[in-house]
Design a protein around this motif. Sequence first.
Motif, short mmCIF file in Angstrom:
data_model
loop_
_atom_site.label_atom_id
_atom_site.label_comp_id
_atom_site.label_asym_id
_atom_site.label_seq_id
_atom_site.Cartn_x
_atom_site.Cartn_y
_atom_site.Cartn_z
N GLN A 1 -35.64 -20.94 -62.60
CA GLN A 1 -36.69 -20.48 -60.96
C GLN A 1 -36.37 -20.85 -60.01
OE1 GLN A 1 -40.19 -23.20 -61.77
NE2 GLN A 1 -40.58 -23.14 -59.14
N ALA A 2 -34.50 -21.14 -59.99
CA ALA A 2 -33.73 -22.18 -58.62
C ALA A 2 -33.23 -20.95 -58.20
CB ALA A 2 -33.44 -23.12 -58.93
N ALA A 3 -32.57 -20.06 -59.05
CA ALA A 3 -31.72 -19.26 -59.11
C ALA A 3 -32.61 -17.83 -58.46
CB ALA A 3 -31.40 -18.20 -60.22
N THR A 4 -33.91 -17.49 -59.21
CA THR A 4 -34.77 -16.98 -58.59
C THR A 4 -35.01 -17.53 -57.06
OG1 THR A 4 -35.69 -16.28 -60.54
CG2 THR A 4 -37.37 -16.08 -58.58
N GLY A 5 -35.17 -18.54 -57.14
CA GLY A 5 -35.99 -18.41 -55.02
C GLY A 5 -34.19 -18.98 -54.14
N ALA A 6 -33.70 -18.45 -54.80
CA ALA A 6 -32.38 -18.37 -54.17
C ALA A 6 -32.29 -16.66 -54.04
CB ALA A 6 -30.51 -19.00 -55.22
N VAL A 7 -32.26 -16.13 -55.13
CA VAL A 7 -32.67 -14.79 -54.58
C VAL A 7 -33.68 -14.33 -53.29
CG1 VAL A 7 -32.42 -12.49 -55.14
CG2 VAL A 7 -31.68 -14.15 -57.17
N LEU A 8 -34.67 -15.37 -53.78
CA LEU A 8 -35.98 -14.33 -52.16
C LEU A 8 -35.47 -15.05 -51.18
CD1 LEU A 8 -38.43 -15.29 -55.41
CD2 LEU A 8 -37.89 -13.42 -54.05
N ASP A 9 -34.55 -16.55 -50.85
CA ASP A 9 -34.46 -17.22 -50.04
C ASP A 9 -32.86 -16.06 -49.53
OD1 ASP A 9 -35.84 -18.96 -49.63
OD2 ASP A 9 -34.04 -20.24 -50.52
N ALA A 10 -32.16 -15.17 -50.56
CA ALA A 10 -30.94 -14.17 -49.44
C ALA A 10 -32.00 -13.16 -49.26
CB ALA A 10 -30.98 -14.24 -50.72
N ALA A 11 -33.02 -12.31 -49.84
CA ALA A 11 -34.04 -11.38 -49.93
C ALA A 11 -34.56 -11.80 -48.38
CB ALA A 11 -34.41 -10.95 -51.03
N HIS A 12 -35.49 -12.51 -48.50
CA HIS A 12 -35.40 -12.59 -46.66
C HIS A 12 -35.34 -12.66 -46.02
CE1 HIS A 12 -38.73 -15.55 -43.78
NE2 HIS A 12 -39.43 -14.17 -44.47
N ALA A 13 -33.62 -13.22 -46.00
CA ALA A 13 -32.75 -13.66 -44.26
C ALA A 13 -32.23 -12.31 -44.59
CB ALA A 13 -31.86 -14.62 -44.70
N ALA A 14 -32.65 -11.24 -45.13
CA ALA A 14 -32.03 -9.78 -45.36
C ALA A 14 -33.05 -8.43 -44.25
CB ALA A 14 -31.19 -9.56 -46.33
N GLY A 15 -34.29 -9.27 -44.53
CA GLY A 15 -35.31 -9.09 -44.06
C GLY A 15 -36.31 -8.05 -45.08
N ILE A 16 -36.14 -8.75 -46.43
CA ILE A 16 -36.84 -7.78 -46.95
C ILE A 16 -38.53 -8.50 -46.82
CG2 ILE A 16 -36.76 -7.59 -49.72
CD1 ILE A 16 -34.10 -7.17 -50.08
N ARG A 17 -39.40 -7.70 -47.43
CA ARG A 17 -40.67 -8.12 -46.58
C ARG A 17 -41.97 -7.32 -47.65
NH1 ARG A 17 -38.33 -10.88 -44.69
NH2 ARG A 17 -38.04 -12.23 -42.75
N TYR A 18 -40.76 -6.89 -48.73
CA TYR A 18 -41.46 -6.64 -50.28
C TYR A 18 -41.33 -6.84 -51.65
CZ TYR A 18 -44.16 -3.76 -53.68
OH TYR A 18 -44.77 -3.59 -54.92
#
Length: 322
Positions: free
Chosen positions: A45-62
């Motif tokens: 779960q923590a790893a998933t959160g980190a990937v989602l954070d990185a995706a959001h920072a990269a502008g990913i919105r889907y």
Amino acid sequence: MHALGRTGLPVSRLGLGLAALGRPGYITVGHADDLRRDYRVATMQAATGAVLDAAHAAGIRYIDAARSYGRAEAFLAAWLASRGHPPGSITVGSKWGYAYTAGWRVDADPHEVKDHSVAVFTAQLAESRALLGAHLQLYQIHSATPESGVLDDRDVLRALAAARDDGLAIGLTLSGPRQADTLRRALAVRIDGAPLFAVVQATWNLLERSAGAALREAHDAGLGVIIKEALANGRLTARGGVRALRDAADEIGATPDALALAAALAQPWADVVLSGAATVEQVRANAAARDLVWSSDLDAALRPLAELPERYWSARAGLAWN
């Protein structure tokens, strides 16, 4: 940001799929190494959160999930709540039609079981809504094929139409060598005079281009088009050992994964191309695809990589869960 076909849902060109993040086992080449073979729920779960954070920072919105992706929907829901993202700020899609059966094991057999009945749709939609609430905006049939018979099941189609009329965008995902046939069949489905499907998600990559013409037809008909498996479950990364792709990437100073994603992003009918990143580093490497220029010379050089659909899907079926 742009609209996902006639749904009007705002999406980024690059999206994130959670297939490799929500469960210990998946068929991506090197998946166990990505997770460091640490399958504790809290760690994942923590790893998933980190990937989602990185995706959001990269502008990913889907963000794309599924009922069969283990705890993916639960991990996503917890992340959305903890970061304070309101419904609609990130477009979320999920899928029904497979049940996760691995019991949090990598050596399970099978990992998931397919069932496209109306009873499963009703139950899984309730489960997805219980976790994702108003964040859930797109719900898709998971892996519609001619053999599944789902496009002939009037009870299922009526239930999908009811969800559509309740404000949920309805889509379908495709798999197998007859993706184009299934899609063209789906384009003809109308319930109460209105097209049922507003989004299609299909495999397209440098090894499997066969659905391209049908996806263009779907786009022209107003459907949102999402590309999945643009990296062919890791075969089109540095781990996959595709020499022509590696050489072309080296020549322009890119990574194989970024170049393969750039090929998918260059398709004029593609609204979203999914990254299947399982690490923060992979998110950042995948995001670099948006800065690459896909040229006719690159397309000509890499077109010979395309395989016959039957060969491609046979190879995919032979990938090990790890």
